[in-house]
Design a protein around this motif. Structure first.
Motif, short mmCIF file in Angstrom:
data_model
loop_
_atom_site.label_atom_id
_atom_site.label_comp_id
_atom_site.label_asym_id
_atom_site.label_seq_id
_atom_site.Cartn_x
_atom_site.Cartn_y
_atom_site.Cartn_z
N THR A 56 0.85 -1.19 0.00
CA THR A 56 0.00 0.00 0.00
C THR A 56 0.89 1.24 0.00
O THR A 56 2.05 1.19 0.43
CB THR A 56 -0.92 0.05 1.23
N GLU A 116 -6.57 -0.17 -4.44
CA GLU A 116 -7.71 -1.05 -4.65
C GLU A 116 -8.91 -0.27 -5.19
O GLU A 116 -9.78 -0.82 -5.85
CB GLU A 116 -8.08 -1.73 -3.34
N GLN A 117 -8.97 1.00 -4.87
CA GLN A 117 -10.03 1.88 -5.36
C GLN A 117 -9.39 3.17 -5.85
O GLN A 117 -8.58 3.78 -5.15
CB GLN A 117 -11.04 2.19 -4.24
N ALA A 120 -2.75 -0.31 -9.02
CA ALA A 120 -3.04 -1.41 -8.10
C ALA A 120 -1.78 -2.22 -7.79
O ALA A 120 -1.49 -2.54 -6.63
CB ALA A 120 -4.12 -2.31 -8.68
N GLY A 142 -5.56 1.66 0.78
CA GLY A 142 -5.96 1.11 -0.51
C GLY A 142 -6.84 1.99 -1.37
O GLY A 142 -7.14 1.63 -2.50
N THR A 143 -7.29 3.14 -0.85
CA THR A 143 -8.03 4.09 -1.68
C THR A 143 -7.09 5.20 -2.09
O THR A 143 -6.47 5.85 -1.24
CB THR A 143 -9.24 4.67 -0.94
N GLY A 178 -0.83 -0.34 -4.60
CA GLY A 178 -1.88 -0.94 -3.80
C GLY A 178 -3.20 -0.20 -3.86
O GLY A 178 -3.98 -0.23 -2.91
#
Length: 231
Positions: free
Chosen positions: A10, A186-187, A180, A153-154, A184
């Motif tokens: 991340t 994720e969103q 990603a 992760g955002t 990291g």
């Protein structure tokens, strides 16, 4: 350079605790010397400051300012590297962190300024940050001023992520996959940048203040930039 960091990394949030700060300084006169001395005076309470510099007058002037302000030599280190510009916020390394705290350097392409573009690799290989860090370079032009995260992760960007920063021939999904795998993300959340700022970067109007809070600037609704051309 390794292609991608290990799975599960991340990007830390800027609001998280730091152990060091990297700045680049250049000869812009005495007013800037005073500002940088004040900055390092504050930074010393949170960690070490590494000062990238290649100008004897500026370094000597800063050293005198540190001495006069009572800033101990243990609070900072001068690193004598050549640079093209002062904008280490943009061309400096991004960091990806494994669950155990292991750090990786993510090195985006920084066009037009070759001395600046190699700085992330120089930082990763330098002994003054501890053991050398693994570097993961890529061709996307993601600038440090155009990313912020919640540390979990955002990831937030302005829409130039899919505009001029995106390499020719890449799809938006290619960009998402890169973010990603390397950081990291994720969103991915994109915002419209403000107009006529010269960069389109998100850090000019938004700042992540914690895992659940964002500070936003308020601007006129017609100051809009579509990521490719100003309108």
């Amino acid at each position: 350079y390794a292609p991608v960091p290990p799975a599960g990394v991340t990007r830390p949030g800027e609001f998280e605790e730091m152990d060091s700060v990297v700045i680049t300084v250049m000869n812009y006169g005495n007013d800037f010397i005073d500002m940088w001395v004040d900055m390092v005076d504050v930074y010393q309470h949170g960690g070490h400051t590494y000062i990238i510099i290649d100008d004897n007058w500026t370094q000597n002037s800063m050293q005198s300012g540190f001495n006069n302000a009572g800033i101990p030599s243990s609070a900072y280190t001068f690193v004598n590297w050549e640079t093209d510009s002062i904008r280490v916020r943009d061309y400096g390394p991004e960091f990806a962190r494994e669950a155990d705290g292991t750090r990786h350097v993510v090195d985006a392409y920084y066009p037009g300024r070759p001395l600046d573009d190699v700085i992330p690799g120089q930082i990763a290989g330098a002994s003054w940050i501890g053991s050398p860090l693994q570097v993961h370079a890529h061709d996307h032009m993601l600038a440090g001023g155009n990313i912020m995260t919640d540390g979990n992760g955002t990831c937030f960007f302005s829409n130039i992520l899919y505009g001029y920063e995106k390499p020719s021939g890449w799809s938006n999904q290619d960009v998402d996959n890169l973010m990603a795998n390397h950081l990291g993300c994720e969103q991915v959340v994109t915002l419209n940048p403000i107009c006529l700022d010269g960069t389109g970067h998100i850090d000019l109007y938004a700042k992540s203040m914690g895992s659940n809070s964002i500070l936003l600037g308020e601007f006129a609704p017609d100051t809009y930039f579509d990521g490719t051309v100003y309108v």
